[in-house]
Design an enzyme around this catalytic site. Structure first.
Site, PDB file in Angstrom:
ATOM      1  N   THR A  27      48.109  45.452  49.164  1.00 34.17           N
ATOM      2  CA  THR A  27      46.902  46.647  49.265  1.00 34.17           C
ATOM      3  C   THR A  27      45.714  46.193  49.534  1.00 34.17           C
ATOM      4  O   THR A  27      45.481  45.005  49.351  1.00 34.17           O
ATOM      5  CB  THR A  27      46.819  47.565  48.608  1.00 34.17           C
ATOM      6  N   ALA A  60      45.399  44.474  43.960  1.00 36.59           N
ATOM      7  CA  ALA A  60      44.910  45.764  44.176  1.00 36.59           C
ATOM      8  C   ALA A  60      43.153  44.969  44.008  1.00 36.59           C
ATOM      9  O   ALA A  60      42.612  44.039  43.654  1.00 36.59           O
ATOM     10  CB  ALA A  60      44.476  45.694  42.782  1.00 36.59           C
ATOM     11  N   VAL A  86      44.432  40.692  41.516  1.00 38.49           N
ATOM     12  CA  VAL A  86      42.643  40.872  41.656  1.00 38.49           C
ATOM     13  C   VAL A  86      42.464  40.334  43.042  1.00 38.49           C
ATOM     14  O   VAL A  86      42.934  39.301  43.365  1.00 38.49           O
ATOM     15  CB  VAL A  86      42.074  40.444  40.437  1.00 38.49           C
ATOM     16  N   LYS A  87      42.804  40.789  43.971  1.00 41.20           N
ATOM     17  CA  LYS A  87      43.078  40.782  45.701  1.00 41.20           C
ATOM     18  C   LYS A  87      40.220  40.758  45.852  1.00 41.20           C
ATOM     19  O   LYS A  87      39.800  41.911  45.902  1.00 41.20           O
ATOM     20  CB  LYS A  87      42.752  42.043  46.008  1.00 41.20           C
ATOM     21  N   VAL A  88      39.872  39.021  46.056  1.00 44.86           N
ATOM     22  CA  VAL A  88      39.387  38.964  45.751  1.00 44.86           C
ATOM     23  C   VAL A  88      38.824  38.526  47.790  1.00 44.86           C
ATOM     24  O   VAL A  88      39.770  37.632  47.917  1.00 44.86           O
ATOM     25  CB  VAL A  88      39.035  38.299  45.258  1.00 44.86           C
TER      26      VAL A  88
END
Ligand code: G3P
Length: 219
Positions: A27, A60, A86-88
């Site tokens: 996402t 996310a 965790v999308k960074v």
């Protein structure tokens, strides 16, 4: 090669999961907004709902762009469910946060990768995934597939375990091209994934088989 679906739409995620070939979901803030998911509580609940549908790998994305903010948000997201990645974003503060998350055993997806140099940095920081945006490069007349090839070469040269997650996929041919290059993962819209199924000779062949069977059976 792992298949992720690139959407926050629960019906599409369920449909892809039912196909039996789905390994995860990606996402981003734009995809969440497209589904009308706003407000911290709704966003959190939506991630939880996605985690209930799929077996693993739910990316996310953090909204913060400063190190402390990314770490705080990322830790909260990771605590929601062990399936969360965790999308960074690929920015200096993001890189530092990826190093921190890596030291804590929190999986990360470094997003908005547009050059081999950025992918190399993310791998050195210990990112679980890097997301090169293939379609957005194609959109500006730059060969996105060459970027995937270059990252594959660099990661293989040094044995980096960071997985190449080919993102911003526009159609089934992008998926096949990524598979030929050796991308570890693709994330694509449902239409691109189901597009892989289609071939007119399959449809014609099946129609003939069924017609011949019916004729032979006297139906
Ligand atoms: O999720 C990140 C990426 O796949 C976005 O794709 O279609 O907005 O270029 P797109």
């Amino acid at each position: 090669m792992k298949f992720f679906i690139d959407t926050a739409n629960l019906n599409q995620i369920k449909e892809a999961q039912d196909l039996g070939v789905l390994d995860g979901v990606t996402t981003n803030p734009s995809l969440m907004a497209k589904e009308g998911i706003t407000g911290d509580e709704n966003i959190i609940n939506h991630y939880k709902a996605i985690c209930e549908i799929v077996d693993d790998n739910v990316s996310a994305e953090v909204i913060a762009t400063d190190y402390e903010g990314i770490v705080k948000e990322g830790e909260a997201l990771a605590a929601l469910n062990p399936k969360i990645v965790v999308k960074v974003p690929m920015i200096k503060e993001g890189l530092k946060a990826i190093k921190y998350f890596s030291s804590k055993g929190i999986r990360t997806n470094c997003t908005l990768i547009f050059s081999p140099a950025q992918a190399l940095l993310a791998a050195k920081a210990g990112a679980t995934y890097v997301s090169p945006f293939l379609g957005r490069l194609d959109d500006i007349s730059t060969d996105g597939l060459t970027l995937i090839e270059d990252i594959r070469l660099i990661f293989d040269n040094y044995g980096y375990e960071t997985q190449i997650l080919a993102a911003s996929i526009r159609g089934p041919l992008h998926i096949v091209a990524c598979a030929k290059i050796g991308a570890d993962v693709i994330t694509a819209p449902l239409s691109a994934i189901t597009g892989l199924l289609k071939h007119p000779l399959t449809d014609n062949g099946l129609a003939t088989f069924l017609a011949d069977h019916a004729k032979a059976s006297g139906k």
